[in-house]
Design a protein around this motif. Structure first.
Motif, PDB file in Angstrom:
ATOM      1  N   VAL A 184       0.864  -1.187   0.000  1.00  0.00           N
ATOM      2  CA  VAL A 184       0.000   0.000   0.000  1.00  0.00           C
ATOM      3  C   VAL A 184       0.897   1.232   0.000  1.00  0.00           C
ATOM      4  CG1 VAL A 184      -1.682   1.310   1.368  1.00  0.00           C
ATOM      5  CG2 VAL A 184      -1.843  -1.198   1.228  1.00  0.00           C
ATOM      6  N   GLU A 185       0.702   2.103  -0.975  1.00  0.00           N
ATOM      7  CA  GLU A 185       1.584   3.271  -1.096  1.00  0.00           C
ATOM      8  C   GLU A 185       0.969   4.549  -0.527  1.00  0.00           C
ATOM      9  OE1 GLU A 185       3.167   3.607  -5.057  1.00  0.00           O
ATOM     10  OE2 GLU A 185       4.030   1.574  -4.986  1.00  0.00           O
ATOM     11  N   GLN A 186      -0.340   4.474  -0.223  1.00  0.00           N
ATOM     12  CA  GLN A 186      -1.069   5.663   0.257  1.00  0.00           C
ATOM     13  C   GLN A 186      -0.630   6.128   1.641  1.00  0.00           C
ATOM     14  OE1 GLN A 186      -3.240   5.220  -2.213  1.00  0.00           O
ATOM     15  NE2 GLN A 186      -5.228   6.141  -1.755  1.00  0.00           N
ATOM     16  N   PHE A 187      -0.118   5.186   2.447  1.00  0.00           N
ATOM     17  CA  PHE A 187       0.268   5.506   3.817  1.00  0.00           C
ATOM     18  C   PHE A 187       1.719   5.099   4.015  1.00  0.00           C
ATOM     19  CE2 PHE A 187      -4.242   4.300   3.874  1.00  0.00           C
ATOM     20  CZ  PHE A 187      -4.808   5.471   4.339  1.00  0.00           C
ATOM     21  N   ALA A 188       2.359   5.725   5.015  1.00  0.00           N
ATOM     22  CA  ALA A 188       3.782   5.472   5.231  1.00  0.00           C
ATOM     23  C   ALA A 188       4.091   5.459   6.719  1.00  0.00           C
ATOM     24  CB  ALA A 188       4.597   6.572   4.550  1.00  0.00           C
ATOM     25  N   GLY A 189       5.285   4.975   7.045  1.00  0.00           N
ATOM     26  CA  GLY A 189       5.801   5.155   8.393  1.00  0.00           C
ATOM     27  C   GLY A 189       6.325   6.569   8.556  1.00  0.00           C
ATOM     28  N   HIS A 190       6.976   6.826   9.685  1.00  0.00           N
ATOM     29  CA  HIS A 190       7.290   8.206  10.056  1.00  0.00           C
ATOM     30  C   HIS A 190       8.336   8.251  11.157  1.00  0.00           C
ATOM     31  CE1 HIS A 190       4.608   7.256  13.499  1.00  0.00           C
ATOM     32  NE2 HIS A 190       3.944   6.559  12.583  1.00  0.00           N
ATOM     33  N   GLY A 191       8.999   9.395  11.249  1.00  0.00           N
ATOM     34  CA  GLY A 191       9.782   9.653  12.442  1.00  0.00           C
ATOM     35  C   GLY A 191       8.845   9.776  13.630  1.00  0.00           C
ATOM     36  N   ILE A 192       9.396   9.563  14.841  1.00  0.00           N
ATOM     37  CA  ILE A 192       8.563   9.653  16.048  1.00  0.00           C
ATOM     38  C   ILE A 192       9.410  10.213  17.187  1.00  0.00           C
ATOM     39  CG2 ILE A 192       8.992   7.203  16.624  1.00  0.00           C
ATOM     40  CD1 ILE A 192       6.049   7.170  17.680  1.00  0.00           C
ATOM     41  N   GLY A 193       8.781  10.963  18.075  1.00  0.00           N
ATOM     42  CA  GLY A 193       9.519  11.578  19.184  1.00  0.00           C
ATOM     43  C   GLY A 193       8.543  12.244  20.132  1.00  0.00           C
ATOM     44  N   ARG A 194       8.652  13.559  20.271  1.00  0.00           N
ATOM     45  CA  ARG A 194       7.660  14.288  21.073  1.00  0.00           C
ATOM     46  C   ARG A 194       6.325  14.344  20.352  1.00  0.00           C
ATOM     47  NH1 ARG A 194      12.192  17.326  22.341  1.00  0.00           N
ATOM     48  NH2 ARG A 194      12.637  17.381  24.557  1.00  0.00           N
ATOM     49  N   HIS A 195       6.374  14.167  19.039  1.00  0.00           N
ATOM     50  CA  HIS A 195       5.154  14.086  18.229  1.00  0.00           C
ATOM     51  C   HIS A 195       5.048  12.687  17.647  1.00  0.00           C
ATOM     52  CE1 HIS A 195       4.903  18.462  18.395  1.00  0.00           C
ATOM     53  NE2 HIS A 195       6.212  18.455  18.186  1.00  0.00           N
ATOM     54  N   MET A 196       3.793  12.273  17.394  1.00  0.00           N
ATOM     55  CA  MET A 196       3.622  10.941  16.787  1.00  0.00           C
ATOM     56  C   MET A 196       4.192  10.912  15.379  1.00  0.00           C
ATOM     57  SD  MET A 196       0.235   8.574  16.413  1.00  0.00           S
ATOM     58  CE  MET A 196      -0.843   9.757  15.605  1.00  0.00           C
ATOM     59  N   HIS A 197       3.958  11.993  14.644  1.00  0.00           N
ATOM     60  CA  HIS A 197       4.437  12.043  13.262  1.00  0.00           C
ATOM     61  C   HIS A 197       5.484  13.138  13.115  1.00  0.00           C
ATOM     62  CE1 HIS A 197       0.375  10.156  11.943  1.00  0.00           C
ATOM     63  NE2 HIS A 197       1.259   9.238  12.231  1.00  0.00           N
ATOM     64  N   GLU A 198       6.703  12.746  12.876  1.00  0.00           N
ATOM     65  CA  GLU A 198       7.801  13.682  12.632  1.00  0.00           C
ATOM     66  C   GLU A 198       8.446  13.312  11.298  1.00  0.00           C
ATOM     67  OE1 GLU A 198      10.529  13.599  15.973  1.00  0.00           O
ATOM     68  OE2 GLU A 198       8.999  14.329  17.371  1.00  0.00           O
ATOM     69  N   PRO A 199       9.216  14.219  10.710  1.00  0.00           N
ATOM     70  CA  PRO A 199       9.990  13.821   9.541  1.00  0.00           C
ATOM     71  C   PRO A 199      10.985  12.728   9.938  1.00  0.00           C
ATOM     72  CG  PRO A 199      10.032  16.219   9.847  1.00  0.00           C
ATOM     73  CD  PRO A 199       9.434  15.625  11.091  1.00  0.00           C
ATOM     74  N   PRO A 200      11.361  11.835   9.035  1.00  0.00           N
ATOM     75  CA  PRO A 200      10.937  11.765   7.623  1.00  0.00           C
ATOM     76  C   PRO A 200       9.727  10.852   7.463  1.00  0.00           C
ATOM     77  CG  PRO A 200      12.592  10.109   8.019  1.00  0.00           C
ATOM     78  CD  PRO A 200      12.343  10.780   9.355  1.00  0.00           C
ATOM     79  N   GLN A 201       9.123  10.889   6.277  1.00  0.00           N
ATOM     80  CA  GLN A 201       8.185   9.834   5.888  1.00  0.00           C
ATOM     81  C   GLN A 201       9.010   8.587   5.618  1.00  0.00           C
ATOM     82  OE1 GLN A 201       4.405  10.068   3.699  1.00  0.00           O
ATOM     83  NE2 GLN A 201       5.629  11.455   2.436  1.00  0.00           N
ATOM     84  N   VAL A 202       8.539   7.460   6.086  1.00  0.00           N
ATOM     85  CA  VAL A 202       9.250   6.195   5.844  1.00  0.00           C
ATOM     86  C   VAL A 202       8.404   5.357   4.893  1.00  0.00           C
ATOM     87  CG1 VAL A 202      10.308   4.171   6.903  1.00  0.00           C
ATOM     88  CG2 VAL A 202      10.259   6.345   8.157  1.00  0.00           C
ATOM     89  N   LEU A 203       8.736   5.450   3.607  1.00  0.00           N
ATOM     90  CA  LEU A 203       7.952   4.736   2.592  1.00  0.00           C
ATOM     91  C   LEU A 203       8.210   3.235   2.676  1.00  0.00           C
ATOM     92  CD1 LEU A 203       8.503   7.101  -0.488  1.00  0.00           C
ATOM     93  CD2 LEU A 203       6.653   7.148   1.208  1.00  0.00           C
ATOM     94  N   ASN A 204       7.217   2.472   2.285  1.00  0.00           N
ATOM     95  CA  ASN A 204       7.346   1.009   2.259  1.00  0.00           C
ATOM     96  C   ASN A 204       7.683   0.492   0.869  1.00  0.00           C
ATOM     97  OD1 ASN A 204       6.657   0.383   5.063  1.00  0.00           O
ATOM     98  ND2 ASN A 204       4.668   1.271   4.531  1.00  0.00           N
ATOM     99  N   TYR A 205       8.189   1.374   0.016  1.00  0.00           N
ATOM    100  CA  TYR A 205       8.519   0.990  -1.360  1.00  0.00           C
ATOM    101  C   TYR A 205       9.579   1.971  -1.864  1.00  0.00           C
ATOM    102  CZ  TYR A 205       5.678   5.042  -2.466  1.00  0.00           C
ATOM    103  OH  TYR A 205       5.189   6.313  -2.515  1.00  0.00           O
ATOM    104  N   GLY A 206      10.098   1.657  -3.050  1.00  0.00           N
ATOM    105  CA  GLY A 206      11.033   2.584  -3.688  1.00  0.00           C
ATOM    106  C   GLY A 206      12.421   1.998  -3.800  1.00  0.00           C
ATOM    107  N   PRO A 207      13.271   2.691  -4.567  1.00  0.00           N
ATOM    108  CA  PRO A 207      14.613   2.172  -4.821  1.00  0.00           C
ATOM    109  C   PRO A 207      15.520   2.242  -3.596  1.00  0.00           C
ATOM    110  CG  PRO A 207      14.364   4.348  -5.789  1.00  0.00           C
ATOM    111  CD  PRO A 207      13.016   3.970  -5.252  1.00  0.00           C
ATOM    112  N   ALA A 208      16.444   1.290  -3.529  1.00  0.00           N
ATOM    113  CA  ALA A 208      17.475   1.326  -2.487  1.00  0.00           C
ATOM    114  C   ALA A 208      18.484   2.422  -2.830  1.00  0.00           C
ATOM    115  CB  ALA A 208      18.174  -0.025  -2.408  1.00  0.00           C
ATOM    116  N   GLY A 209      19.280   2.806  -1.842  1.00  0.00           N
ATOM    117  CA  GLY A 209      20.404   3.721  -2.092  1.00  0.00           C
ATOM    118  C   GLY A 209      20.019   5.173  -2.268  1.00  0.00           C
TER     119      GLY A 209
END
Ligand code: MF3
Ligand code: CO
Length: 242
Positions: A165-190
């Motif tokens: 599913v490309e519509q949603f992604a993981g994320h940085g987390i800290g004092r906020h639930m959603h922080e940069p970066p978006q952590v995509l579940n697809y895409g090229p390595a490197g």
């Protein structure tokens, strides 16, 4: 680097505390889940355990989300809202996703559970999704690139005939639930920023047995597979250290 905040060892310890609370609540919800139990029953279990642990919910009220827990059954990918009229049935797969704040630091995690006896097909999807998260976590070492995580997830599941599913992604987390970066579940390595010690990422693959397309239901939250196929979801918050 691109607004990705690096956490100190002391801050990572606080994040670990919040995430251990999340894990505890998920354990209790998991133990309560079963045939005939409604997803609203599970919401109440989560609220009660959260109170006992003196922590605050991260999802309730987030952009108007009405519950502390997401309960996503079968073709629901993520963000299923707990319901009094949705009783779990033998053979269902249920994703439970939960987030909490402790002392101002956020934890976020999800797992997909079998209800009663599930089909071999469903079990294989759940296992592949869990393993794809492990593959993503394996990339979480200093010097890797952000894109290596998405590539590892996508490569693992597509080899097995599933779609990301490309519509949603993981994320940085800290004092906020959603922080940069978006952590995509697809895409090229490197590609993307280099990972370094102090980054904390919530990785959360959402994997469909059929096609990748998503429909959002009229409640504005419930994300389902367009083709009605089964979907599984696992999430773990990961600190990158030396
Ligand atoms: N784990 C999901 C996320 O990180 C759950 C969020 S549900 C919401 O986006 F209601 F809080 F949005
Ligand atoms: Co998340």
């Amino acid at each position: 680097m691109k607004g990705i905040e690096l956490k100190t060892a002391a801050q990572i310890a606080k994040l670990r505390e919040a995430n251990l609370i999340v894990s505890d609540v998920l354990d209790v919800v998991q133990a309560a889940a079963g045939i005939g139990v409604t997803t609203w029953d599970l919401e109440l279990v989560a609220r009660k355990r959260l109170k006992e642990l003196s922590a605050e919910p991260a999802f309730l009220g987030y952009r108007g989300y009405p519950a502390v827990l997401c309960t996503s059954v079968n073709s629901v990918i993520v963000h299923g809202i707990p319901r009094k009229d949705l009783a779990l049935k033998d053979g269902d797969i249920l994703s439970i996703d939960f987030g909490a704040f402790k002392d101002g630091w956020c934890g976020d995690s999800a797992r997909t559970l079998p209800i009663g006896t599930i089909s071999e097909k469903a079990a294989a999807l759940v296992e592949a999704t869990r393993m794809s998260l492990e593959k993503g976590i394996e990339q979480c070492v200093p010097g890797s690139r952000l894109g290596d995580i998405g590539w590892a997830v996508q490569n693992y599941v597509e080899k097995r005939g599933y779609s990301v599913v490309e519509q949603f992604a993981g994320h940085g987390i800290g004092r906020h639930m959603h922080e940069p970066p978006q952590v995509l579940n697809y895409g090229p390595a490197g590609r993307g920023p280099r990972l370094s010690a102090g980054m904390v990422l919530a990785i959360e693959p959402m994997i469909n047995a059929g096609g990748p397309d998503v429909v959002i239901e009229d409640d504005g939250w419930t994300a389902v597979t367009k083709d009605g196929s089964l979907s599984a979801h696992f999430e773990h918050s990961v600190a990158i250290t030396e």
